[in-house]
Design a protein around this motif. Structure first.
Motif, short mmCIF file in Angstrom:
data_model
loop_
_atom_site.label_atom_id
_atom_site.label_comp_id
_atom_site.label_asym_id
_atom_site.label_seq_id
_atom_site.Cartn_x
_atom_site.Cartn_y
_atom_site.Cartn_z
N TYR A 61 76.39 38.39 58.96
CA TYR A 61 76.83 37.44 59.99
C TYR A 61 77.53 36.24 59.34
N ASN A 62 76.89 35.66 58.34
CA ASN A 62 77.46 34.52 57.61
C ASN A 62 78.77 34.92 56.94
N ASN A 63 78.78 36.07 56.28
CA ASN A 63 79.98 36.51 55.58
C ASN A 63 81.15 36.72 56.53
N LYS A 64 80.86 37.31 57.69
CA LYS A 64 81.94 37.55 58.66
C LYS A 64 82.53 36.23 59.13
N LEU A 65 81.67 35.26 59.43
CA LEU A 65 82.16 33.95 59.87
C LEU A 65 82.96 33.26 58.77
N MET A 66 82.47 33.32 57.54
CA MET A 66 83.17 32.66 56.43
C MET A 66 84.50 33.35 56.13
N MET A 67 84.56 34.68 56.31
CA MET A 67 85.83 35.38 56.10
C MET A 67 86.88 34.91 57.10
N VAL A 68 86.46 34.68 58.34
CA VAL A 68 87.41 34.21 59.36
C VAL A 68 87.93 32.83 58.96
N VAL A 69 87.03 31.96 58.53
CA VAL A 69 87.43 30.61 58.11
C VAL A 69 88.36 30.69 56.90
N ASN A 70 87.98 31.49 55.92
CA ASN A 70 88.75 31.57 54.68
C ASN A 70 90.11 32.24 54.86
N LYS B 254 77.84 29.41 63.95
CA LYS B 254 78.96 29.93 64.73
C LYS B 254 79.66 28.80 65.47
N ALA B 255 78.90 27.89 66.05
CA ALA B 255 79.49 26.76 66.77
C ALA B 255 80.32 25.89 65.83
N ALA B 256 79.83 25.68 64.60
CA ALA B 256 80.57 24.88 63.62
C ALA B 256 81.86 25.58 63.22
N VAL B 257 81.81 26.89 63.09
CA VAL B 257 83.02 27.65 62.72
C VAL B 257 84.05 27.56 63.84
N VAL B 258 83.61 27.74 65.09
CA VAL B 258 84.54 27.62 66.22
C VAL B 258 85.13 26.22 66.27
N LYS B 259 84.29 25.22 66.09
CA LYS B 259 84.77 23.82 66.10
C LYS B 259 85.78 23.61 64.96
N GLY B 260 85.49 24.17 63.79
CA GLY B 260 86.40 24.04 62.66
C GLY B 260 87.72 24.73 62.90
N LEU B 261 87.67 25.93 63.46
CA LEU B 261 88.91 26.65 63.76
C LEU B 261 89.74 25.91 64.79
N LYS B 262 89.07 25.31 65.77
CA LYS B 262 89.80 24.52 66.77
C LYS B 262 90.39 23.26 66.13
N GLY B 263 89.69 22.72 65.14
CA GLY B 263 90.24 21.59 64.39
C GLY B 263 91.48 21.99 63.60
N TYR B 264 91.42 23.15 62.94
CA TYR B 264 92.59 23.67 62.24
C TYR B 264 93.74 23.89 63.22
N GLN B 265 93.40 24.39 64.39
CA GLN B 265 94.41 24.65 65.42
C GLN B 265 95.11 23.35 65.82
N GLN B 266 94.33 22.29 65.99
CA GLN B 266 94.90 20.98 66.33
C GLN B 266 95.84 20.51 65.21
N ILE B 267 95.40 20.69 63.99
CA ILE B 267 96.22 20.28 62.85
C ILE B 267 97.52 21.09 62.80
#
Length: 163
Positions: free
Chosen positions: A32-41, A93-106
């Motif tokens: 679970y952690n690896n899948k989330l981190m792969m999406v971020v990375n 998961k919530a932190a990853v979604v928030k981070g991805l939305k932050g990247y999206q804003q950027i």
């Protein structure tokens, strides 16, 4: 020694594997952690392409990268949203979604603004220097905040499941 027919044995093993995987097996925290981190990375490639284009003052390339990155982020957010939650995940998961939305804003807004400012500067408008610096600071602070949020959630997750 009794000889086992290979085809029925393989068929039986395949049926057992399918049944186990479809019967709501408990999700592995590491996977679970690896899948989330792969999406971020996965964003790292787009970040590197953006940095290369900006450093080379190729702002049309930077705009192409920006648009592509924003589209990839839409898909990444959707992918994470569709992921089954790990029971007792208290924030990764919530932190990853928030981070991805932050990247999206950027990517969608902040880099768009910076590219426009850099184009104006390249055309000879020296009055945009302070705006460029403010944009760079905003982008860098955004990256730092995203990294901090995801790293904290990841560390908390690791402490919880690394017992």
């Amino acid at each position: 020694m009794k000889r086992v027919n290979a085809i029925p044995a393989l068929l039986f093993a395949a049926i057992v594997a399918v049944c186990l995987s479809s019967c709501g097996a408990v999700q592995n925290p590491v996977e679970y952690n690896n899948k989330l981190m792969m999406v971020v990375n996965d964003n790292e490639k787009s970040m590197n392409e953006m940095n290369t284009a900006m450093a080379g003052q190729d702002y049309s390339k930077a705009e192409v990268v920006r648009k592509s990155w924003a589209e990839k982020l839409d898909k990444s957010i959707s992918e994470v949203d569709k992921m089954e939650d790990l029971k007792e995940d208290e924030g990764l998961k919530a932190a990853v979604v928030k981070g991805l939305k932050g990247y999206q804003q950027i990517a969608a807004t902040d880099y768009k603004n910076l590219i426009e400012l850099r184009n104006r500067e390249k055309s000879g408008d020296a009055t945009v220097q302070l705006q460029i610096q403010a944009s760079l600071t905003k982008i860098n602070n955004g990256f730092d905040a995203i990294a901090g949020t995801i790293n904290k959630a990841s560390n908390d997750f690791e402490k919880k499941y690394n017992k």
